[in-house]
Design a protein around this motif. Structure first.
Motif, PDB file in Angstrom:
ATOM      1  N   LEU A   1       0.828  -1.199   0.000  1.00 51.22           N
ATOM      2  CA  LEU A   1       0.000   0.000   0.000  1.00 51.22           C
ATOM      3  C   LEU A   1       0.866   1.254   0.000  1.00 51.22           C
ATOM      4  O   LEU A   1       1.906   1.294   0.660  1.00 51.22           O
ATOM      5  CB  LEU A   1      -0.896   0.035   1.251  1.00 51.22           C
ATOM      6  N   LYS A   2       0.410   2.272  -0.716  1.00 54.38           N
ATOM      7  CA  LYS A   2       1.018   3.597  -0.638  1.00 54.38           C
ATOM      8  C   LYS A   2       0.267   4.399   0.426  1.00 54.38           C
ATOM      9  O   LYS A   2      -0.967   4.453   0.397  1.00 54.38           O
ATOM     10  CB  LYS A   2       0.941   4.299  -1.993  1.00 54.38           C
TER      11      LYS A   2
ATOM     12  N   TYR B   1       2.418  11.846  -1.898  1.00 53.81           N
ATOM     13  CA  TYR B   1       1.159  11.122  -2.074  1.00 53.81           C
ATOM     14  C   TYR B   1      -0.040  11.968  -1.635  1.00 53.81           C
ATOM     15  O   TYR B   1       0.015  12.694  -0.631  1.00 53.81           O
ATOM     16  CB  TYR B   1       1.161   9.823  -1.281  1.00 53.81           C
ATOM     17  N   GLU B   2      -1.115  11.832  -2.380  1.00 51.92           N
ATOM     18  CA  GLU B   2      -2.395  12.437  -2.037  1.00 51.92           C
ATOM     19  C   GLU B   2      -3.427  11.333  -1.888  1.00 51.92           C
ATOM     20  O   GLU B   2      -3.310  10.272  -2.510  1.00 51.92           O
ATOM     21  CB  GLU B   2      -2.846  13.422  -3.133  1.00 51.92           C
ATOM     22  N   LEU B   3      -4.441  11.553  -1.048  1.00 52.80           N
ATOM     23  CA  LEU B   3      -5.448  10.528  -0.828  1.00 52.80           C
ATOM     24  C   LEU B   3      -6.134  10.150  -2.135  1.00 52.80           C
ATOM     25  O   LEU B   3      -6.461  11.016  -2.956  1.00 52.80           O
ATOM     26  CB  LEU B   3      -6.478  10.996   0.198  1.00 52.80           C
ATOM     27  N   LYS B   4      -6.344   8.885  -2.326  1.00 50.63           N
ATOM     28  CA  LYS B   4      -6.932   8.353  -3.549  1.00 50.63           C
ATOM     29  C   LYS B   4      -8.328   8.929  -3.775  1.00 50.63           C
ATOM     30  O   LYS B   4      -9.155   8.947  -2.860  1.00 50.63           O
ATOM     31  CB  LYS B   4      -7.004   6.824  -3.447  1.00 50.63           C
ATOM     32  N   PRO B   5      -8.607   9.404  -4.983  1.00 51.41           N
ATOM     33  CA  PRO B   5      -9.954   9.910  -5.282  1.00 51.41           C
ATOM     34  C   PRO B   5     -11.003   8.804  -5.166  1.00 51.41           C
ATOM     35  O   PRO B   5     -10.709   7.625  -5.383  1.00 51.41           O
ATOM     36  CB  PRO B   5      -9.836  10.401  -6.733  1.00 51.41           C
TER      37      PRO B   5
ATOM     38  N   THR C   1     -10.547   2.931  -9.855  1.00 46.05           N
ATOM     39  CA  THR C   1     -10.196   1.518  -9.785  1.00 46.05           C
ATOM     40  C   THR C   1      -9.154   1.298  -8.689  1.00 46.05           C
ATOM     41  O   THR C   1      -8.563   2.243  -8.176  1.00 46.05           O
ATOM     42  CB  THR C   1      -9.641   1.032 -11.137  1.00 46.05           C
ATOM     43  N   GLY C   2      -8.930   0.043  -8.355  1.00 44.22           N
ATOM     44  CA  GLY C   2      -7.937  -0.273  -7.334  1.00 44.22           C
ATOM     45  C   GLY C   2      -8.505  -1.154  -6.244  1.00 44.22           C
ATOM     46  O   GLY C   2      -9.376  -1.997  -6.480  1.00 44.22           O
ATOM     47  N   LEU C   3      -8.050  -0.947  -5.033  1.00 40.44           N
ATOM     48  CA  LEU C   3      -8.393  -1.837  -3.923  1.00 40.44           C
ATOM     49  C   LEU C   3      -9.812  -1.614  -3.414  1.00 40.44           C
ATOM     50  O   LEU C   3     -10.211  -0.486  -3.127  1.00 40.44           O
ATOM     51  CB  LEU C   3      -7.409  -1.611  -2.773  1.00 40.44           C
ATOM     52  N   TYR C   4     -10.561  -2.698  -3.306  1.00 42.60           N
ATOM     53  CA  TYR C   4     -11.821  -2.695  -2.534  1.00 42.60           C
ATOM     54  C   TYR C   4     -11.483  -3.152  -1.117  1.00 42.60           C
ATOM     55  O   TYR C   4     -11.794  -2.488  -0.154  1.00 42.60           O
ATOM     56  CB  TYR C   4     -12.844  -3.601  -3.204  1.00 42.60           C
ATOM     57  N   HIS C   5     -10.853  -4.305  -0.995  1.00 42.64           N
ATOM     58  CA  HIS C   5     -10.243  -4.685   0.284  1.00 42.64           C
ATOM     59  C   HIS C   5      -9.233  -5.797   0.067  1.00 42.64           C
ATOM     60  O   HIS C   5      -9.270  -6.504  -0.939  1.00 42.64           O
ATOM     61  CB  HIS C   5     -11.285  -5.123   1.327  1.00 42.64           C
ATOM     62  N   PHE C   6      -8.286  -5.905   0.987  1.00 43.20           N
ATOM     63  CA  PHE C   6      -7.464  -7.101   1.075  1.00 43.20           C
ATOM     64  C   PHE C   6      -7.932  -7.860   2.305  1.00 43.20           C
ATOM     65  O   PHE C   6      -8.499  -7.269   3.229  1.00 43.20           O
ATOM     66  CB  PHE C   6      -5.961  -6.781   1.139  1.00 43.20           C
ATOM     67  N   ALA C   7      -7.707  -9.181   2.295  1.00 44.16           N
ATOM     68  CA  ALA C   7      -8.321 -10.013   3.330  1.00 44.16           C
ATOM     69  C   ALA C   7      -7.287 -10.908   3.999  1.00 44.16           C
ATOM     70  O   ALA C   7      -6.580 -11.676   3.327  1.00 44.16           O
ATOM     71  CB  ALA C   7      -9.427 -10.867   2.720  1.00 44.16           C
ATOM     72  N   LEU C   8      -7.207 -10.811   5.311  1.00 45.68           N
ATOM     73  CA  LEU C   8      -6.304 -11.644   6.101  1.00 45.68           C
ATOM     74  C   LEU C   8      -7.082 -12.833   6.651  1.00 45.68           C
ATOM     75  O   LEU C   8      -8.095 -12.665   7.339  1.00 45.68           O
ATOM     76  CB  LEU C   8      -5.716 -10.839   7.252  1.00 45.68           C
ATOM     77  N   LEU C   9      -6.608 -14.031   6.322  1.00 43.57           N
ATOM     78  CA  LEU C   9      -7.259 -15.264   6.750  1.00 43.57           C
ATOM     79  C   LEU C   9      -6.630 -15.759   8.039  1.00 43.57           C
ATOM     80  O   LEU C   9      -5.439 -16.086   8.072  1.00 43.57           O
ATOM     81  CB  LEU C   9      -7.139 -16.320   5.653  1.00 43.57           C
TER      82      LEU C   9
ATOM     83  N   PRO D   1      -6.621   4.006   8.542  1.00 47.09           N
ATOM     84  CA  PRO D   1      -6.815   5.465   8.646  1.00 47.09           C
ATOM     85  C   PRO D   1      -6.906   6.193   7.308  1.00 47.09           C
ATOM     86  O   PRO D   1      -7.377   7.329   7.256  1.00 47.09           O
ATOM     87  CB  PRO D   1      -5.580   5.913   9.439  1.00 47.09           C
ATOM     88  N   GLU D   2      -6.461   5.565   6.222  1.00 44.95           N
ATOM     89  CA  GLU D   2      -6.494   6.223   4.923  1.00 44.95           C
ATOM     90  C   GLU D   2      -7.569   5.644   4.005  1.00 44.95           C
ATOM     91  O   GLU D   2      -7.595   5.911   2.809  1.00 44.95           O
ATOM     92  CB  GLU D   2      -5.107   6.165   4.281  1.00 44.95           C
ATOM     93  N   GLY D   3      -8.477   4.873   4.604  1.00 51.42           N
ATOM     94  CA  GLY D   3      -9.634   4.398   3.858  1.00 51.42           C
ATOM     95  C   GLY D   3      -9.442   3.110   3.089  1.00 51.42           C
ATOM     96  O   GLY D   3     -10.306   2.711   2.305  1.00 51.42           O
ATOM     97  N   ASN D   4      -8.319   2.409   3.290  1.00 53.51           N
ATOM     98  CA  ASN D   4      -8.117   1.124   2.627  1.00 53.51           C
ATOM     99  C   ASN D   4      -8.983   0.056   3.291  1.00 53.51           C
ATOM    100  O   ASN D   4      -8.947  -0.107   4.512  1.00 53.51           O
ATOM    101  CB  ASN D   4      -6.645   0.705   2.704  1.00 53.51           C
ATOM    102  N   GLY D   5      -9.748  -0.658   2.483  1.00 50.22           N
ATOM    103  CA  GLY D   5     -10.627  -1.682   3.018  1.00 50.22           C
ATOM    104  C   GLY D   5      -9.867  -2.933   3.442  1.00 50.22           C
ATOM    105  O   GLY D   5      -8.922  -3.360   2.780  1.00 50.22           O
TER     106      GLY D   5
END
Length: 281
Positions: free
Chosen positions: A17-18, A64-68, A72-80, A117-121
């Motif tokens: 992640l950036k 870096y600026e917050l992603k608009p 396109t890009g990440l909806y979420h990454f998932a830790l199992l 904190p930066e909105g990454n799912g």
């Protein structure tokens, strides 16, 4: 039980992640999710669960600026997590932290959702045994039902001590802008199987898993790729079970017109939505 996240299964093993605020991000991933810092070099920090392999990398730049929104890009990454009790312990931990979450029962798994904190799912989940999954017309049955948190918490047996050492990157879910073209890329180009088409989304996997990758057009078919200096997904890694298999997929990608660049022992490409992927054995 099949191990869906090691050889010979093709699987996701790492996400990068950036981020705009490195210190705040590190604090979140250590305190809220329970990662440990594996390595920190200049503006790059590798995070781990087992103290040996990085699962997540944070890349910082002051530019870096917050992603608009609606790109396109990440909806979420998932830790199992390895076991249901681990998810129960995490739920108790996150409740004590009073951190906002969502939750769902997907029939194949139980999941807790949150954002950094930066909105990454982010999804934190545990699987039900694959013997309990339902397959109908070659598609795995998945649903989005309310999570029975009361029943889940009965499994909690200890205070949260951070991510269990055998936590893995379970899957990644992406926003794309052309479902047909992206599906073609992931099936023919990368070798994944369709396991479920679902409301402008497609779930894909290898070796019968419920999904290693999901793609959707929920941000719209007109969604553009975010600017290169945006926060969010930098790239993710796919690991193949053999060099022979990887070579076959690389040939497919090049025959389909996708650019592939070799770097050390890995190969870099981008999907039709402009998402960078690193392929290796």
């Amino acid at each position: 039980m099949v191990n869906f996240h090691s050889q010979p299964t093709t699987h996701i093993n790492h996400v990068a992640l950036k981020v705009k605020d490195l210190e705040k991000s590190i604090e979140f991933y250590k305190d809220i999710l329970g990662f440990k810092v594996l390595k920190s070099i200049e503006n790059t920090v590798e995070l781990t669960a087992d103290g040996e392999q990085p699962l997540l990398t944070l890349i910082y730049s002051e530019s870096y600026e917050l992603k608009p929104k609606r790109t396109t890009g990440l909806y979420h990454f998932a830790l199992l997590l390895p076991e249901r009790k681990d998810l129960a312990n995490f739920l108790l931990h996150i409740a004590n932290k009073k951190y906002p979450i969502g939750a769902a029962d997907h029939h194949v798994s139980e999941a807790i959702y949150l954002e950094d904190p930066e909105g990454n799912g982010i999804e934190i989940y545990s699987d039900r045994p694959s013997s309990q999954w339902t397959i109908e017309n070659k598609y795995v049955k998945m649903s989005t039902d309310p999570l029975n948190t009361e029943d889940l918490l009965k499994e909690a047996d200890e205070t949260w001590k951070g991510l269990p050492s055998n936590t893995v990157m379970g899957h990644i879910h992406l926003h794309v802008n052309d479902l047909n073209k992206s599906t073609d890329f992931y099936v023919k180009g990368l070798g994944f199987d369709i396991v479920l088409p679902y409301y402008n989304a497609v779930f894909l996997s290898n070796n019968g898993y419920h999904h290693h990758i999901a793609i959707n057009t929920w941000n719209g078919s007109s969604a553009s790729a975010p600017p290169s200096n945006s926060t969010g997904l930098a790239y993710y890694d796919i690991t193949y079970g053999s060099q022979e298999l990887l070579d076959r997929q690389l040939a497919n990608l090049e025959n389909m017109g996708y650019k592939v660049t070799k770097k050390d022992y890995s190969y870099i490409t981008s999907d039709p939505a402009g998402i960078t992927i690193i392929l290796s054995v």
